[in-house]
Structures are given as C-alpha cells and as structure tokens.
Motif scaffolding. Structure first.
Motif, mmCIF file in Angstrom:
data_model
loop_
_atom_site.group_PDB
_atom_site.id
_atom_site.type_symbol
_atom_site.label_atom_id
_atom_site.label_comp_id
_atom_site.label_asym_id
_atom_site.label_seq_id
_atom_site.Cartn_x
_atom_site.Cartn_y
_atom_site.Cartn_z
ATOM 1 N N ASN A 143 17.655 13.323 17.343
ATOM 2 C CA ASN A 143 16.699 12.233 17.097
ATOM 3 C C ASN A 143 15.258 12.611 17.437
ATOM 4 N N TYR A 144 15.000 13.916 17.429
ATOM 5 C CA TYR A 144 13.647 14.401 17.741
ATOM 6 C C TYR A 144 13.054 15.185 16.579
ATOM 7 N N LEU A 145 11.733 15.138 16.499
ATOM 8 C CA LEU A 145 11.007 15.974 15.544
ATOM 9 C C LEU A 145 10.090 16.894 16.348
ATOM 10 N N ARG A 146 10.042 18.145 15.961
ATOM 11 C CA ARG A 146 9.077 19.039 16.603
ATOM 12 C C ARG A 146 7.890 19.198 15.659
ATOM 13 N N ILE A 147 6.761 18.707 16.098
ATOM 14 C CA ILE A 147 5.576 18.689 15.242
ATOM 15 C C ILE A 147 4.524 19.651 15.810
ATOM 16 N N THR A 148 4.210 20.679 15.036
ATOM 17 C CA THR A 148 3.192 21.646 15.470
ATOM 18 C C THR A 148 1.814 20.988 15.426
ATOM 19 N N ILE A 149 0.947 21.401 16.345
ATOM 20 C CA ILE A 149 -0.420 20.874 16.341
ATOM 21 C C ILE A 149 -1.271 21.689 15.363
ATOM 22 N N GLY A 150 -1.798 21.011 14.360
ATOM 23 C CA GLY A 150 -2.686 21.654 13.392
ATOM 24 C C GLY A 150 -4.139 21.322 13.711
ATOM 25 N N THR A 151 -4.961 21.238 12.686
ATOM 26 C CA THR A 151 -6.362 20.833 12.885
ATOM 27 C C THR A 151 -6.400 19.312 13.078
ATOM 28 N N ASP A 152 -7.564 18.793 13.504
ATOM 29 C CA ASP A 152 -7.709 17.333 13.628
ATOM 30 C C ASP A 152 -7.430 16.652 12.285
ATOM 31 N N GLU A 153 -7.917 17.259 11.205
ATOM 32 C CA GLU A 153 -7.744 16.664 9.874
ATOM 33 C C GLU A 153 -6.254 16.601 9.509
ATOM 34 N N GLU A 154 -5.546 17.684 9.794
ATOM 35 C CA GLU A 154 -4.112 17.706 9.482
ATOM 36 C C GLU A 154 -3.364 16.641 10.290
ATOM 37 N N MET A 155 -3.718 16.514 11.567
ATOM 38 C CA MET A 155 -3.004 15.542 12.407
ATOM 39 C C MET A 155 -3.356 14.114 11.982
ATOM 40 N N ASP A 156 -4.581 13.923 11.501
ATOM 41 C CA ASP A 156 -4.953 12.596 10.985
ATOM 42 C C ASP A 156 -4.070 12.247 9.791
ATOM 43 N N ARG A 157 -3.823 13.258 8.955
ATOM 44 C CA ARG A 157 -2.972 13.009 7.786
ATOM 45 C C ARG A 157 -1.542 12.672 8.219
ATOM 46 N N VAL A 158 -1.072 13.340 9.259
ATOM 47 C CA VAL A 158 0.270 13.042 9.783
ATOM 48 C C VAL A 158 0.307 11.610 10.316
ATOM 49 N N VAL A 159 -0.712 11.237 11.070
ATOM 50 C CA VAL A 159 -0.745 9.899 11.671
ATOM 51 C C VAL A 159 -0.759 8.830 10.572
ATOM 52 N N THR A 160 -1.575 9.038 9.550
ATOM 53 C CA THR A 160 -1.627 8.083 8.430
ATOM 54 C C THR A 160 -0.250 7.976 7.763
ATOM 55 N N ALA A 161 0.382 9.137 7.545
ATOM 56 C CA ALA A 161 1.710 9.138 6.920
ATOM 57 C C ALA A 161 2.716 8.400 7.802
ATOM 58 N N LEU A 162 2.664 8.634 9.106
ATOM 59 C CA LEU A 162 3.590 7.964 10.022
ATOM 60 C C LEU A 162 3.355 6.456 10.025
ATOM 61 N N GLU A 163 2.092 6.053 9.967
ATOM 62 C CA GLU A 163 1.781 4.618 9.919
ATOM 63 C C GLU A 163 2.420 3.989 8.680
ATOM 64 N N GLU A 164 2.339 4.712 7.553
ATOM 65 C CA GLU A 164 2.951 4.197 6.311
ATOM 66 C C GLU A 164 4.468 4.132 6.443
ATOM 67 N N ILE A 165 5.063 5.227 6.943
ATOM 68 C CA ILE A 165 6.527 5.303 7.062
ATOM 69 C C ILE A 165 7.052 4.229 8.002
ATOM 70 N N LEU A 166 6.336 3.996 9.079
ATOM 71 C CA LEU A 166 6.798 3.038 10.092
ATOM 72 C C LEU A 166 6.277 1.627 9.786
ATOM 73 N N SER A 167 5.593 1.493 8.662
ATOM 74 C CA SER A 167 5.035 0.203 8.190
ATOM 75 C C SER A 167 4.206 -0.493 9.261
ATOM 76 N N VAL A 168 3.325 0.272 9.901
ATOM 77 C CA VAL A 168 2.438 -0.378 10.878
ATOM 78 C C VAL A 168 1.044 -0.565 10.288
ATOM 79 N N ARG A 169 0.924 -0.331 8.981
ATOM 80 C CA ARG A 169 -0.374 -0.507 8.306
ATOM 81 C C ARG A 169 -0.377 -1.749 7.480
#
Ligand code: PMP
Length: 352
Positions: free
Chosen positions: A326-352
C-alpha cells in the motif's frame, strides 16, 4: 534435460522501467532531475576518441585518487566499480562466504536477496519494526555478515550513527556493509568509522547525488585489507571493469563540489516542500532523508493511485509485496515535476 540441472538459476532483480515519452514525469528509479556538473559535459565533448584504442587503468586510479582526496582517506581504502550494484555484488561474493545466514532487513533494496541466491549465500531477512526502523538487537544473532542501506530503501528512513555503530560493534567476526547510496541527501555517513572497524565497508554511488546513473560509477571505502580482498576478487573476474570515459568524467564530477552541494540543496528543499503537500493530501510516510518519499494514502489504495498516475504519464514505483503493497515510492524531481505530481494527486483523490 540433464544439462539444465547444472545451470545456476536465479530469479533476477527487476529494475524500474525506463519509459521514454516526451511529456512524462519519471520518478520511478531515484535518478537525479538535474544534469551532471557542467565540467562533465565540457569534458565529454572534448574527449579524445583515439584513446579508446587502449585498455583503461585497471584500478581506475585517477578516480580512486580523486575520491581519496575528497573523502580524506588513503588511496588503498577506496575501490571503484560499475555502479554500486557492481561493488555490492562483488562484496557479497568476496565477503559473504559462511554457512551462517547473512542478515538484512525484510523491507530493503531488493537486489540483496538476488545476489545471495545467485552466489548461494544463506540469508535471513530480518523484519523491520512497525515504524520501519531497524532494531539493533536483531543483528546480534550469529550470522555470516550484515548488510543494510542507510538511509534505507525504499523507506527513506535514516538510522542514527550510534545505532549503526552498535550493529558493527556486535559483529566483529563478519563483514558489515553499509550501503550509503542515498546518504548525501541528509543522512550521516559511517565513513568516520572505517579506521576504527576493519570489517566495515561503506558503499556509495554517483547515480543519485552526482546525477550520473548513466555512467555507472559506484565505489566503496573501508580498511586496506577489505579493499585488497575486493581488488583480488575483481582481478580474478575482469581486469577492466571501469571504462575510460567513466574514469575521466567521474573525476570531473568530484572536482565540482559547489555544483554537487547546490544540487543536493535544491532536491532537499523540494523534498521537504513535497512532504507538506503529501500530508495535506492525506498521505503518511516515514520521514525520508533520501531523494524519494515512501508514501501511503489513508483511504485510497496505492495500486489505484499508481495506475492513475501512469495514465497521466507520471511514473512512480509500486511493489506488489507483503508489508509495502500500500505504498508508493516517489522520487524527488524538480519543483515543477513535483507540482505536476501534486496536481495529478489532487485530481485522483478528488480534492480539487
Ligand atoms: N543501493 C541502493 C539502496 C539502491 O537503491 C540502488 C539503486 N537502485 C543501488 C544501491 C545501486 O545503484 P547504482 O548501481 O546505480 O550505483
């Protein structure tokens, strides 16, 4: 078929995939999002191809010299290999040669049990505590050697040097390998202990903190005796492991300490920022000191998030294995890449 009975069979390690899409965010193999030091690019362009006619230096002497100077150890205390996988694999072969089991954590770098199987080394995977930390007492049992990463992978959790030393102290009759692939991202190295404990081997890599996974450079530091035994084993398998470009470009990377430290600082800052976003989104995770975060969502399955991220061309790592399913290992990329991950997670988890 009779001949097959004598084949050395093994279930191989599965490396993270290397997809190649123009708009992907690749956070599945703990690579560094920044390029190697600028001097490396310059030197690569100027490289004299005619020199490839000759065999390279067998012990990668220029690189050993640069590393010994940088880390303040003797040249005879440094060994270089084709990525730290090469160094670790050779160390398993050389130092783990007992009937007693080699000990390593149950949740750890999944190459350890593969090398042990390949070389027919008995081993025992020691369960980590519920908080993913190591219990030093577990490593006080009779054994044929000890190996663990610090920080551990895939948890990212860092063990304090006192605990590492407690484990080394309890094991004077075997070799203890500390795999420090991620130590530059915030851990404390066991390097100062190599002169105190002749049986301690500290393993490092250029693949993560020095942005050179593609070059395949790893190294280790330890007592002169350990390094001699490693060189003897290596010279008995392949005289020329380190190709010339790796040796030359590796030296150049070590020279630029400013760039190295600046890059580390950027990744650490991005990691801490990303942790805040993960917490806000309902994830829990051990407090990573590496260039990745090992995160589990309080209500949504990791497998589901993994698949949905993939649909958005965002690649992270997920293992369908006990304890870490039940874990994901997420590598740290650039700030821009992590922003894209956060936006995607917000969509997936329907918190937007
Ligand atoms: N040790 C650990 C804990 C790792 O995660 C990795 C990366 N897969 C390695 C060693 C090997 O890295 P490399 O061979 O690129 O140096």
């Amino acid at each position: 078929m009779k001949w097959e009975d004598n084949v050395r069979k093994v279930v191989p390690y599965v490396a993270g995939e290397q997809p190649n899409m123009s708009d992907m965010v690749k956070l599945n193999t703990n690579e560094n999002p920044y390029p190697p030091a600028p001097g490396v690019a310059m030197l690569a362009k100027q490289m004299d191809v005619e020199k490839l006619r000759l065999y390279p230096n067998t012990t990668a002497e220029p690189l050993v010299d640069a590393l010994s100077e940088y880390y303040g150890v003797k040249k005879s205390q440094v060994f270089v290999g084709v990525g730290s996988d090469d160094v670790l694999s050779l160390a398993f072969l050389t130092f783990f040669n007992s009937d007693k089991p080699v000990l390593f954590p149950d949740v750890t770098y999944s190459f350890y049990d593969v090398w042990a199987s390949l070389y027919k080394i008995p081993y025992r995977a020691v369960p980590l505590k519920d908080d993913w930390s190591i219990d030093a007492n577990d490593y006080k049992a009779e054994n044929g050697g000890v190996v663990f990463p610090n920080p551990n992978a895939p948890t990212g959790l860092f063990e304090p040097l006192e605990k590492v030393e407690e484990i080394i102290k309890a094991n004077p009759d075997v070799v203890v390998i500390v795999d420090e692939a991620y130590v530059d991202f915030g851990g404390e190295s066991a390097l100062p202990l190599i002169d105190k404990y002749e049986n301690l081997l500290v393993v490092r890599t250029f693949s993560k903190s020095r942005s050179m996974a593609g070059l395949r450079v790893g190294f280790c530091m330890g007592s002169e005796k350990l390094i001699k035994y490693l060189n003897d084993a290596k010279e008995s398998i392949n005289s020329y492991t380190m190709n010339l470009p790796s040796q030359v470009l590796g030296v150049e990377a070590v020279k630029d300490d400013r760039y190295f430290k600046d890059t580390l600082e950027k990744i650490i800052n991005t990691r801490e920022r990303f942790k805040k976003d993960l917490t806000r989104l309902g994830f829990t995770f051990p407090d990573s000191k590496s260039n990745f975060v090992f995160a589990s969502h309080k209500t949504v399955d990791a497998d589901q998030i993994y698949k949905k991220l993939r649909e958005k061309n965002i690649f992270v790592r997920h293992w369908n294995k006990d304890r870490i399913r039940n874990y994901l290992r997420i590598t740290i990329g650039t700030d821009e890449e992590m922003d894209r991950v956060v936006t995607a997670l917000e969509e997936i988890l329907s918190v937007r």
